[in-house]
Design a protein around this motif. Structure first.
Motif, short mmCIF file in Angstrom:
data_model
loop_
_atom_site.label_atom_id
_atom_site.label_comp_id
_atom_site.label_asym_id
_atom_site.label_seq_id
_atom_site.Cartn_x
_atom_site.Cartn_y
_atom_site.Cartn_z
N MET A 8 0.95 -1.20 -0.36
CA MET A 8 0.26 0.07 -0.26
C MET A 8 0.79 1.28 0.14
O MET A 8 0.55 2.21 0.05
CB MET A 8 -0.98 0.36 1.51
CG MET A 8 -0.12 0.06 2.54
SD MET A 8 -1.68 0.13 3.86
CE MET A 8 -2.32 -1.34 3.69
N LEU A 9 2.18 1.12 -0.41
CA LEU A 9 2.71 2.31 0.32
C LEU A 9 3.32 2.67 -1.74
O LEU A 9 3.52 2.24 -2.36
CB LEU A 9 4.48 1.99 0.83
CG LEU A 9 4.35 1.57 2.16
CD1 LEU A 9 5.39 1.35 2.45
CD2 LEU A 9 3.64 2.85 2.46
N ILE A 10 3.12 4.13 -1.69
CA ILE A 10 3.66 4.81 -2.93
C ILE A 10 4.92 5.44 -2.68
O ILE A 10 5.68 6.43 -1.83
CB ILE A 10 2.21 5.27 -3.96
CG1 ILE A 10 1.67 4.96 -3.75
CG2 ILE A 10 3.19 5.81 -5.14
CD1 ILE A 10 0.69 6.39 -4.11
N LYS A 11 5.86 4.69 -4.12
CA LYS A 11 7.35 4.66 -3.55
C LYS A 11 8.05 6.47 -4.81
O LYS A 11 6.99 6.48 -5.96
CB LYS A 11 8.36 4.49 -4.60
CG LYS A 11 9.15 3.12 -3.61
CD LYS A 11 9.91 1.95 -4.55
CE LYS A 11 9.36 0.38 -4.40
NZ LYS A 11 10.70 -0.10 -4.93
N SER A 12 8.12 6.97 -3.57
CA SER A 12 8.75 8.87 -4.89
C SER A 12 9.67 9.63 -4.50
O SER A 12 10.19 9.00 -2.76
CB SER A 12 7.11 9.50 -4.46
OG SER A 12 7.40 10.42 -3.08
N GLU A 13 10.59 10.27 -5.48
CA GLU A 13 11.52 10.59 -5.12
C GLU A 13 11.23 11.87 -4.27
O GLU A 13 12.10 12.51 -3.12
CB GLU A 13 12.41 11.02 -5.84
CG GLU A 13 12.63 9.85 -6.51
CD GLU A 13 13.61 9.38 -5.53
OE1 GLU A 13 14.23 9.77 -4.90
OE2 GLU A 13 13.28 7.67 -5.22
N LYS A 14 9.98 12.92 -4.35
CA LYS A 14 9.93 13.86 -4.01
C LYS A 14 8.40 14.29 -3.79
O LYS A 14 7.57 13.58 -5.32
CB LYS A 14 10.75 15.35 -4.44
CG LYS A 14 10.57 16.85 -4.24
CD LYS A 14 10.48 17.69 -5.19
CE LYS A 14 11.26 18.72 -4.21
NZ LYS A 14 11.14 19.95 -5.07
N LEU A 15 7.19 14.76 -3.54
CA LEU A 15 6.15 14.67 -2.98
C LEU A 15 5.70 16.24 -3.36
O LEU A 15 6.85 17.23 -2.80
CB LEU A 15 5.50 14.56 -2.01
CG LEU A 15 5.68 12.85 -2.18
CD1 LEU A 15 5.13 12.18 -0.79
CD2 LEU A 15 4.39 11.99 -3.53
N ASP A 16 5.08 16.78 -4.18
CA ASP A 16 4.91 18.44 -4.25
C ASP A 16 3.10 18.08 -3.86
O ASP A 16 2.27 18.02 -4.14
CB ASP A 16 5.10 18.60 -5.62
CG ASP A 16 6.49 18.46 -6.11
OD1 ASP A 16 7.32 19.12 -5.96
OD2 ASP A 16 6.44 18.00 -7.36
#
Length: 156
Positions: free
Chosen positions: A144-152
């Motif tokens: 249920m986790l979404i990988k991301s480098e940066k969240l705006d």
């Protein structure tokens, strides 16, 4: 029959005890560090240890170290929680929040950091802490986790 502690006893008696247990005066003088000489009588000869004849073929093989698990994420990975998957999971139902509860919106919008990864009986889990949110980290399933480098995002 001579007593073991009589003056006429051989080295097996009093002298051997004296050598095995040094007196207080000899301990102060540092003589207790000397190794006593063992005397053997003809009744008990020195025992010889049999030579070991083990070969490489009879030794059991060395156990291989356990394999390290391969995780789908790394420590330090920036993640956020998929809202649909979380709301339909047992994790959300176990918290027993009222419908349309707004107190958990930060896990969907803000960035969280993976602190630790583990594989339990029920699957792979990540310990996630949210940056800037004064709350305890939570163990969540990695599906249920979404990988991301940066969240705006903009905080209101």
């Amino acid at each position: 029959m001579a007593s073991l502690l009589s003056p006429s006893a051989p080295l097996l008696g009093r002298d051997r005890l004296h050598l095995a247990y040094p007196s207080a005066s000899s301990r102060r003088a540092g003589l207790h560090r000397l190794q006593p000489i063992k005397a053997f009588s003809s009744a008990d000869p020195p025992k010889e240890t049999p030579a070991k004849t083990t070969t490489e073929a009879t030794k059991p093989p060395a156990p291989s170290p356990p394999k390290k698990p391969v995780y789908s994420m790394k420590k330090g990975q920036i993640v956020r929680v998929d809202k649909e998957k979380y709301l339909s999971s047992i994790n959300y139902l176990s918290v027993d929040h009222p419908p349309y509860y707004k107190g958990l919106d930060y896990i969907y919008e803000d960035r969280g950091e993976v602190l630790d990864m583990r594989i339990f009986e029920t699957g792979e889990y990540a310990l996630v802490a949210w940056v800037g949110i004064p709350t305890a980290p939570a163990w969540l399933p990695t599906y249920m986790l979404i990988k991301s480098e940066k969240l705006d995002y903009e905080r209101i």
